[in-house]
Write an enzyme that holds these catalytic residues in place. Structure first.
Site, PDB file in Angstrom:
ATOM      1  N   SER A   1       0.840  -1.198   0.000  1.00  0.00           N
ATOM      2  CA  SER A   1       0.000   0.000   0.000  1.00  0.00           C
ATOM      3  C   SER A   1       0.879   1.252   0.000  1.00  0.00           C
ATOM      4  O   SER A   1       1.698   1.425  -0.899  1.00  0.00           O
ATOM      5  CB  SER A   1      -0.965  -0.055   1.193  1.00  0.00           C
ATOM      6  OG  SER A   1      -1.999   0.879   1.054  1.00  0.00           O
TER       7      SER A   1
ATOM      8  N   ASP B   1      -9.058  -4.759  -5.919  1.00  0.00           N
ATOM      9  CA  ASP B   1      -8.476  -3.746  -5.039  1.00  0.00           C
ATOM     10  C   ASP B   1      -8.412  -2.404  -5.771  1.00  0.00           C
ATOM     11  O   ASP B   1      -7.805  -2.300  -6.847  1.00  0.00           O
ATOM     12  CB  ASP B   1      -7.081  -4.192  -4.604  1.00  0.00           C
ATOM     13  CG  ASP B   1      -6.454  -3.271  -3.566  1.00  0.00           C
ATOM     14  OD1 ASP B   1      -7.133  -2.330  -3.116  1.00  0.00           O
ATOM     15  OD2 ASP B   1      -5.283  -3.518  -3.208  1.00  0.00           O
TER      16      ASP B   1
ATOM     17  N   HIS C   1      -7.754  -5.643  -0.130  1.00  0.00           N
ATOM     18  CA  HIS C   1      -6.545  -4.813  -0.076  1.00  0.00           C
ATOM     19  C   HIS C   1      -5.480  -5.299   0.899  1.00  0.00           C
ATOM     20  O   HIS C   1      -4.295  -5.066   0.676  1.00  0.00           O
ATOM     21  CB  HIS C   1      -6.930  -3.372   0.279  1.00  0.00           C
ATOM     22  CG  HIS C   1      -5.762  -2.444   0.352  1.00  0.00           C
ATOM     23  ND1 HIS C   1      -4.973  -2.138  -0.745  1.00  0.00           N
ATOM     24  CD2 HIS C   1      -5.213  -1.752   1.398  1.00  0.00           C
ATOM     25  CE1 HIS C   1      -4.013  -1.307  -0.382  1.00  0.00           C
ATOM     26  NE2 HIS C   1      -4.130  -1.061   0.910  1.00  0.00           N
TER      27      HIS C   1
END
Length: 398
Positions: free
Chosen positions: A222, A286, A323
């Site tokens: 991320s 995602d 995610h």
């Protein structure tokens, strides 16, 4: 020497993973998961409990790090923790109210670690691997940085214009660059920015092992994936991967769920770096890797997976489950390709319980509690007199 050790250069992208992605090579699956687990470790050690005076620090020391997060302690040793701070100016009163008691640091947070292969690890890996692992978003101010998506120059990476006219100057995500380059003189951990902390340590290790075969591998998830991408480009662009004798070592990045980092000129700058290879892993549903949607360009190769095909997870899942990093690693372990006719088979024997580490994702029939990765009793320890104290961090020097 293992098969993976013998072909580490190929697995690290020497040939841009040609012929390894579709179908996904078994050794590459294991290789990607190995680096994903190192990225996951940055979350597993992070103290999120706001009541703790060590909130924002690593729970575990460098010496015990891999043992405490459940990874092989013989393959790598941590040589440095690095810390980041927000570039958003805030009054002291606001910062103080963010904690219930005097914190170990009001301005800085543990952001990841640098590790190097041990002598034993070097044998199993096929070379002396230097790893930089970056943590993703956990703190409130990091969310603010994530949303600062204007494109800005990156002089710490490319110099003042990189010797280029403004039209051809690489531009990067404002918020990511802020986290990467912000220093804070009132913090003992960020008197230098996280970029300089990492570069200094990588450079030191490169010199220490300059007579060996060395690789530099950068990973993150991320926000950490974006920082890993920026860091890998920075290392290669500025020759941090070169020894004092001129020998140049390969740099590879394995970002997971990475937002885009820069513009077309950033992509062009990346494309000119011969010793840098990036393999992005992207879970189909995602949304984070699709951000920001305008003005940004992906770099490197992409491995697309689809965790909704797993028979172990609740269909169809939700935004968080698509995610988080552990489901990503589950997807890498079993994904068989995109398309209606493809299925899911765990090619890598990886415990499915890990999927529920931070969320409620597995089907109820597997009887794995959700969000199970927590400190025992949340770090509360009973004393001899019967009282309880929050002792949630190993005693070590930062």
């Amino acid at each position: 020497m293992s098969c993976m050790a013998e072909k580490w250069e190929e697995l690290s992208g020497k040939n841009n993973w040609d012929g390894l992605l579709n179908p996904l090579d078994l050794d590459l699956r294991k290789y990607i998961i190995q680096y994903g687990e190192l990225a996951q470790a940055t979350y597993d050690t992070f103290i999120k409990e706001r009541a703790s005076k060590y909130a924002g620090a690593s729970r575990h020391s460098m010496e015990n790090f891999f043992t405490k997060v459940g990874l092989d302690p013989h393959k790598y040793r941590v040589t440095k923790f690095f810390y980041a701070t927000s570039s958003i100016p805030l009054p002291d009163a606001f910062i103080t109210r963010s904690f219930s008691r005097e914190a170990w640091s009001k301005e800085s947070n543990f952001m990841g670690f640098v590790a190097v292969a041990t002598d034993e690890g070097k044998v199993s890996l096929g070379r002396r691997d230097i790893v930089v692992a970056w943590r993703g978003t956990l703190q409130a101010l990091e969310w603010v940085n994530d949303l600062q998506f204007l494109l800005v120059p990156a002089p710490k990476v490319f110099g003042q214009g990189g010797g280029l006219l403004p039209l051809f100057q690489p531009l990067v995500h404002h918020g990511f660059y802020n986290i990467y380059t912000t220093e804070n003189p009132r913090s003992q951990f960020n008197k230098t920015c996280v970029r300089d902390q990492v570069m200094e340590e990588v450079k030191r290790l490169i010199e220490e092992y300059k007579h060996e075969e060395v690789s530099i591998t950068v990973t993150g998830h991320s926000l950490g994936a974006s920082l890993a991408t920026l860091n890998a480009v920075d290392i290669a662009f500025n020759g941090i991967n070169k020894t004092s004798t001129g020998k140049e070592f390969p740099v590879t990045a394995f970002p997971f769920a990475s937002p885009k980092v820069g513009d077309l000129n950033f992509h062009k700058a990346f494309s000119k770096l011969k010793h840098l290879h990036i393999l992005r892993t992207h879970n189909l549903l995602d949304v984070v890797p699709k951000y920001p949607p305008i003005g940004y360009f992906d770099v490197g190769q992409e491995l697309m997976i689809d965790t909704t095909k797993s028979p172990y997870v609740k269909p169809p899942g939700e935004v968080v489950s698509w995610h988080l990093l552990e489901p990503y690693l589950h997807g890498v372990a079993g994904f068989q390709g995109l398309g209606l006719s493809t299925g899911f088979k765990l090619e890598v024997n990886r415990d499915i319980s890990l999927v529920n580490k931070e969320w409620d994702i597995l089907k109820n029939e597997y009887c794995v509690p959700p969000l199970w990765w927590i400190e025992k009793k949340k770090g509360m320890v009973q004393q001899k007199d019967g009282s309880w104290l929050l002792l949630d961090r190993e005693e070590y020097e930062f």
